[in-house]
Enzyme design. Sequence first.
Site, PDB file in Angstrom:
ATOM      1  N   GLY A   1      -1.446 -11.103  -2.451  1.00 16.42           N
ATOM      2  CA  GLY A   1      -1.027  -9.905  -1.575  1.00 16.42           C
ATOM      3  C   GLY A   1      -2.480  -9.448  -1.040  1.00 16.42           C
TER       4      GLY A   1
ATOM      5  N   GLY B   1     -10.954  -1.274   1.411  1.00 12.36           N
ATOM      6  CA  GLY B   1     -10.041  -0.776   0.680  1.00 12.36           C
ATOM      7  C   GLY B   1     -10.595   0.570  -0.370  1.00 12.36           C
TER       8      GLY B   1
ATOM      9  N   LYS C   1      -6.835  -1.310  10.330  1.00 10.63           N
ATOM     10  CA  LYS C   1      -8.241  -1.490  10.841  1.00 10.63           C
ATOM     11  C   LYS C   1      -8.068  -2.012  12.235  1.00 10.63           C
ATOM     12  CE  LYS C   1      -6.951  -4.764   7.851  1.00 10.63           C
ATOM     13  NZ  LYS C   1      -6.939  -5.151   6.420  1.00 10.63           N
TER      14      LYS C   1
ATOM     15  N   ILE D   1     -13.396   1.100  -1.405  1.00  8.02           N
ATOM     16  CA  ILE D   1     -14.698   1.668  -1.623  1.00  8.02           C
ATOM     17  C   ILE D   1     -14.570   2.844  -0.470  1.00  8.02           C
ATOM     18  CG2 ILE D   1     -16.947   1.112  -1.116  1.00  8.02           C
ATOM     19  CD1 ILE D   1     -16.413  -1.594  -1.699  1.00  8.02           C
TER      20      ILE D   1
ATOM     21  N   ASP E   1     -10.614 -10.163  10.675  1.00  9.88           N
ATOM     22  CA  ASP E   1     -10.487  -8.894   9.848  1.00  9.88           C
ATOM     23  C   ASP E   1     -11.547  -8.219   9.440  1.00  9.88           C
ATOM     24  OD1 ASP E   1      -8.545  -7.332   7.629  1.00  9.88           O
ATOM     25  OD2 ASP E   1     -10.281  -8.057   6.623  1.00  9.88           O
TER      26      ASP E   1
ATOM     27  N   ARG F   1      11.644  -1.093   7.029  1.00  6.08           N
ATOM     28  CA  ARG F   1      12.824  -1.919   7.864  1.00  6.08           C
ATOM     29  C   ARG F   1      13.765  -2.400   7.116  1.00  6.08           C
ATOM     30  NH1 ARG F   1       7.633  -3.634   9.716  1.00  6.08           N
ATOM     31  NH2 ARG F   1       7.027  -3.198  11.747  1.00  6.08           N
TER      32      ARG F   1
ATOM     33  N   LYS G   1     -13.279  -4.498  10.772  1.00  2.00           N
ATOM     34  CA  LYS G   1     -13.900  -3.526   9.710  1.00  2.00           C
ATOM     35  C   LYS G   1     -15.217  -3.176  10.294  1.00  2.00           C
ATOM     36  CE  LYS G   1     -10.985  -4.893   5.975  1.00  2.00           C
ATOM     37  NZ  LYS G   1     -10.917  -6.086   5.097  1.00  2.00           N
TER      38      LYS G   1
ATOM     39  N   VAL H   1       0.844  -1.263   0.045  1.00  2.00           N
ATOM     40  CA  VAL H   1       0.036  -0.025  -0.079  1.00  2.00           C
ATOM     41  C   VAL H   1       0.833   1.477   0.031  1.00  2.00           C
ATOM     42  CG1 VAL H   1      -1.878   1.309   1.222  1.00  2.00           C
ATOM     43  CG2 VAL H   1      -1.802  -1.244   1.165  1.00  2.00           C
TER      44      VAL H   1
ATOM     45  N   GLU I   1      -4.261 -11.282   4.935  1.00  2.91           N
ATOM     46  CA  GLU I   1      -3.548 -10.660   6.089  1.00  2.91           C
ATOM     47  C   GLU I   1      -2.228 -11.403   6.336  1.00  2.91           C
ATOM     48  OE1 GLU I   1      -4.717  -7.588   7.546  1.00  2.91           O
ATOM     49  OE2 GLU I   1      -5.685  -7.852   6.021  1.00  2.91           O
TER      50      GLU I   1
HETATM   51  N1  HSE Z   1      -7.041  -9.135   4.063  1.00  4.83           N
HETATM   52  C1  HSE Z   1      -7.942  -8.127   3.759  1.00  4.83           C
HETATM   53  C2  HSE Z   1      -8.922  -8.699   2.611  1.00  4.83           C
HETATM   54  C3  HSE Z   1      -7.234  -6.906   2.873  1.00  4.83           C
HETATM   55  O1  HSE Z   1      -8.706  -9.759   1.999  1.00  4.83           O
HETATM   56  O2  HSE Z   1     -10.033  -8.007   2.260  1.00  4.83           O
HETATM   57  C4  HSE Z   1      -7.706  -5.620   3.181  1.00  4.83           C
HETATM   58  O3  HSE Z   1      -8.220  -5.238   4.176  1.00  4.83           O
END
Ligand code: HSE
Length: 436
Positions: free
Chosen positions: A187, A134, A105, A136, A201, A45, A205, A14, A190
């Site tokens: 990618g 993301g 988040k 939206i 996750d 890093r 949200k 990102v 998480e």
């Molecule tokens: N791991 C999250 C997903 C990425 O698959 O939606 C975006 O928050």
Amino acid sequence: MQPVKIGLLGLGTVGSGTVNVLNRNGREISRRAGREIVIAKAFTRSPEKPRLCPTDNIDLVGDPFQLVEDPQIDIVVELIGGDSPAKELVLRAIELGKHVVTANKALIALHGNEIFAKASEKGVMVNFEAAVAGGIPIIKVLREGLAGNRIEWIAGIINGTGNFILTEMRDKGRDFADVLKEAQALGYAEADPTFDIEGIDAAHKLTILAAIAFGIPLQFDKVYTEGISQVTGEDVRYAEELGYRIKHLGIARRSGDGVELRVHPSLIPERRLLANVDGVMNAVVVKGDAVGPTLYYGPGAGAEPTASAVVADLVDVVRVMTADPEHRVPHLAFQADALSDMAVLPMAEIETAYYLRLSVADRPGVLADIARFLADQGISIEAVIQKEPQPGQAEVPLIFLTHKVKEKSLDAAAAQIESHPAVKAPMYRIRLETLD
Ligand code: HSE
């Protein structure tokens, strides 16, 4: 006017996307923001690692606190994710009077109440559009676009990885683990993929969406969270047979004096738009009392879709950074002293219809017994599927759809059903949402 100087914490997917979007659309973005936005410094890093963006004009540093404390940095963009040191870095930036943009988040869901209290005290903005769904702009929708409404409910596909897995299982009959590996390679997943699969996750949200929609504090620990790891290919096929699709939904709903906060697999009628949101895409339905149901659809993850939200937050901050703090949009949409203490309802009090899957011995009277256990709890059956036993198997799958019932009644029926000698394994339930 002097450019606004950004310190970027994180140059991964990102972070690189953010640099590329700012480079490509810089002129357009400064015409919107009223000032040029420049990434002056970035923390990474591993400075030797090949980058997905040019870094020639960026001062790369290995100490994130040095970046936050640099007096030339006006806005800190936190894209390292996770809990620590992200929380300490954000709090330090706020302490120093710097505005913050974050895509984190977990940070907002778990520590947002503390972070926003501190930010209000210091008169700084903490924007987090990229933390939910993301690309939206759902935070903006709830915080501003629908500000005239009493929001009644929200239902969303807010984890792309989970949706990708369920879609591939349905469309191609693919194996769960195999699809997860692909989502990781792309990618989307998480760092710890159990966050995607087990609904954590999505619960992060949902916590954020519910706070902004209803004007309640962030309460991640009160979200009922169930993942998709128990959904089988058979469930996907039975659901189709019955006219439904299985989606992993985050649901927040006003219910009586309380609010429901839950993340779990759900059957939804196949004709609903949400049922047709496939692959890694996200979608959120928001029902407001004035506007009715509205749907927001788009990519929920990925470098530039997420960067799109990060940059939009930067534009918002730059536009109003010289305005009085009390004239800005409140962090959680509602004024901080006007939050409601509406109770989060326990799952036992939630009312939904159910899809039930049982594995039973193929004997006379078993179906009748199970139907009676359901009837004893006032649970009305809408549909039943019983297939022929497979060659060499003594057990048969038995599928029920029920009408709406309180979860505590279903729990009572489940206890009776599971104690029946012909029932060979715990009953698996998937809640059914008609979304009307
Ligand atoms: N791991 C999250 C997903 C990425 O698959 O939606 C975006 O928050």
